[in-house]
Write a protein that holds these residues in place. Sequence first.
Motif, PDB file in Angstrom:
ATOM      1  N   GLY A 356      39.254  -4.233 -59.688  1.00 52.80           N
ATOM      2  CA  GLY A 356      40.208  -3.830 -58.659  1.00 52.80           C
ATOM      3  C   GLY A 356      41.521  -3.307 -59.182  1.00 52.80           C
ATOM      4  O   GLY A 356      42.448  -3.090 -58.385  1.00 52.80           O
ATOM      5  N   SER A 357      41.624  -3.046 -60.490  1.00 57.64           N
ATOM      6  CA  SER A 357      42.913  -2.593 -61.023  1.00 57.64           C
ATOM      7  C   SER A 357      43.235  -1.161 -60.616  1.00 57.64           C
ATOM      8  O   SER A 357      44.404  -0.765 -60.602  1.00 57.64           O
ATOM      9  N   GLU A 358      42.231  -0.373 -60.270  1.00 62.57           N
ATOM     10  CA  GLU A 358      42.457   1.006 -59.829  1.00 62.57           C
ATOM     11  C   GLU A 358      41.819   1.234 -58.454  1.00 62.57           C
ATOM     12  O   GLU A 358      41.210   2.274 -58.192  1.00 62.57           O
ATOM     13  N   ALA A 359      41.939   0.265 -57.607  1.00 63.20           N
ATOM     14  CA  ALA A 359      41.303   0.343 -56.290  1.00 63.20           C
ATOM     15  C   ALA A 359      41.845   1.534 -55.505  1.00 63.20           C
ATOM     16  O   ALA A 359      43.044   1.812 -55.506  1.00 63.20           O
ATOM     17  N   VAL A 360      40.935   2.254 -54.873  1.00 64.64           N
ATOM     18  CA  VAL A 360      41.297   3.419 -54.056  1.00 64.64           C
ATOM     19  C   VAL A 360      40.733   3.207 -52.662  1.00 64.64           C
ATOM     20  O   VAL A 360      39.796   2.448 -52.450  1.00 64.64           O
ATOM     21  N   ARG A 361      41.336   3.915 -51.712  1.00 68.18           N
ATOM     22  CA  ARG A 361      40.843   3.828 -50.347  1.00 68.18           C
ATOM     23  C   ARG A 361      39.604   4.710 -50.222  1.00 68.18           C
ATOM     24  O   ARG A 361      39.665   5.916 -50.449  1.00 68.18           O
ATOM     25  N   LEU A 362      38.496   4.096 -49.893  1.00 66.54           N
ATOM     26  CA  LEU A 362      37.224   4.804 -49.822  1.00 66.54           C
ATOM     27  C   LEU A 362      36.794   4.983 -48.374  1.00 66.54           C
ATOM     28  O   LEU A 362      37.111   4.152 -47.518  1.00 66.54           O
ATOM     29  N   PRO A 363      36.078   6.062 -48.092  1.00 67.79           N
ATOM     30  CA  PRO A 363      35.607   6.271 -46.719  1.00 67.79           C
ATOM     31  C   PRO A 363      34.512   5.268 -46.383  1.00 67.79           C
ATOM     32  O   PRO A 363      33.817   4.760 -47.276  1.00 67.79           O
TER      33      PRO A 363
END
Length: 647
Positions: A356-363
Amino acid sequence: MHPEHAQLQADRIYLGWQYALLHPDPGPPPRRPSPVEHPAEPVDPEWVRRERLNEDLLNHPVRIFRTFMAVLGALILVLGVTGLLSWSFAAAGLVASGGVAAFCSYAVRQGDRAVRHRIMEREEAARRRREEREKELFRAQEEHAARYREWADRKERFDRQLTWYAVAVPDEIDRIDVAGGTLPGWSALITLLGATRLYSGGHLTVLDLSEGAVAKDLIELARRGGDDPLVWVLPVDLPRLDLGATLAPEAFADVLAHVVSVSEEHRTTRDLSFDNAILERVLEVLGESATINQVTAALRALAQVGDPREDLGSGLITAAQLDRLGTLFGRGVSDRVVIERAWALESQLRKLETLGSEAVRLPPARLRVVSMDRQAGVFGNRVLGTYVATALTHILRQSPASERPWYHTIIVAGADKLRGDVLDRLMDACETSRTGLVLTYRSLTPTVRERLGRGHAAVAFMRLGNAEDARVASEHVGTEHRLELAQLTETISAAGAGIDGGYVSTVGHAEEGDDDRDTGRTDLKEDITSSTEWGRRASKALGETERVLHRSREFLVEPHQLQQLPTTSVIVTDATAQGRRVRLADANPAILTFPKTTLGEFDEIRDAVLDHPQEQEKAEPREPSPFEDAPPNLGPPPARLDWRRRR
């Protein structure tokens, strides 16, 4: 056989296709009777010659005597004319000799007439026999015509009948356990099961621990159907995996404690609770938003490993948190126990530091696949797999029960790599949340045997290479069952569909969007043919193996037979109100594209034909697309399970 049987039903879990024939093969057409088989019999000339010869032999003395009497009469006449004999005596002699000669002529004539009469009788008898045979031939031809029409009807029903019927279990069951199988076999089963769930409006999460990319075809099929699957390939995508980010500290500590126990097969509940207590206290110090790398930094400080100033300098922990960690546990004997466990915890959790260190908002996506990279270490993959399974379990425990069972389905490929307690918790969480669960086991270890079919579950067996596993499976199913295996299954499985390459991560370039794709008019058959390896290979093999479309063989459920099952064959056992059912299915998803395949089950269609035999005359072999007429009535969609959504 009817359009209603061609609709994909959301309340059924499709596991394959059963080969069965409602109408048996009528065999070759009846042989037409031929006049050559019954030739006419004329009067034998040899017999006629013999009859005439016999009559001539019988009449020969009579003819000689007649000739003698004629000569005698002529002599008397001469004597009478010359006066040597008186006319009274001559007249008497002429009358006597002429009468005898006439009588002999009559006898000869009667003999000839008798011969002609016998010949005529023989000819008449031959004529009557010929007429009778002609009548019999005519009757035989009429009977043949009736038998041929009956055979033609049976042949037409045989040729037009459906040959592949869906093998499904109701969504009332909680779980499906799949024992045995190869990677191509799992690929076929997961593609079929996942496609039917997605195309009926559901959501699917695949946890692939097999390291064999068994969901690759399913991903391509979902893309063809208008979806954008999310694929995580761990550990490469670990920084972008936000699974577990919304868990409370207590749940997060429990997840991490189970992850640590993956390498210790004989852990007790006491050991697990001790690790959980350490992690809970560490998370209390770090706060609710603590990350894995912060937890490992705190555990290093607690275990007195390395220089804590490096973690202070990198901002993983603060000085205040370091002071609190130093006084978190008492001094004395317990210090050594805490240090040892903290050291063990840190050494295991380091594999999750980038989580989760580079978590992005995913569709949002209706298909999510989490897989393990085959290039990574075996132990590291087990740690990652245990984390994903345990985090999913906690998310399910916090989610409300779905309005419709199996709306969300979880498939764990290679579930035998998880500890028994991890599996138990996942099973319980899926049951209470009404989430469908499919577990595939490569081998029947003691842990698997204890849980196989436990509760309200269906059990499926695929090829079992190990002799002991095959024996256990045979005892579970029962050796008295006789199953029918289509030769087409053996032929196509021999050709096989290999698993080429691996997964390609999609989370790195996924674009945010709405989950409003219209899949109601998607043609599942066409998508399988064009987007899956199974569909492409089956289309090619079908033309080459057309001659074996109606061939099959029977076998008993014995260990050596289970070791020789075709790749895509699966024996499905489930409990019903009428008792336990045992069916042999072919999990090849391409069978849905065959012209004589139906989504109806064999038992229900057989009962429909028996109840309404007149309807079978209207049966057509062509089945429309699962969504050709109208999308299935799925009811209101329940709340969607999404691990990225804070509850």
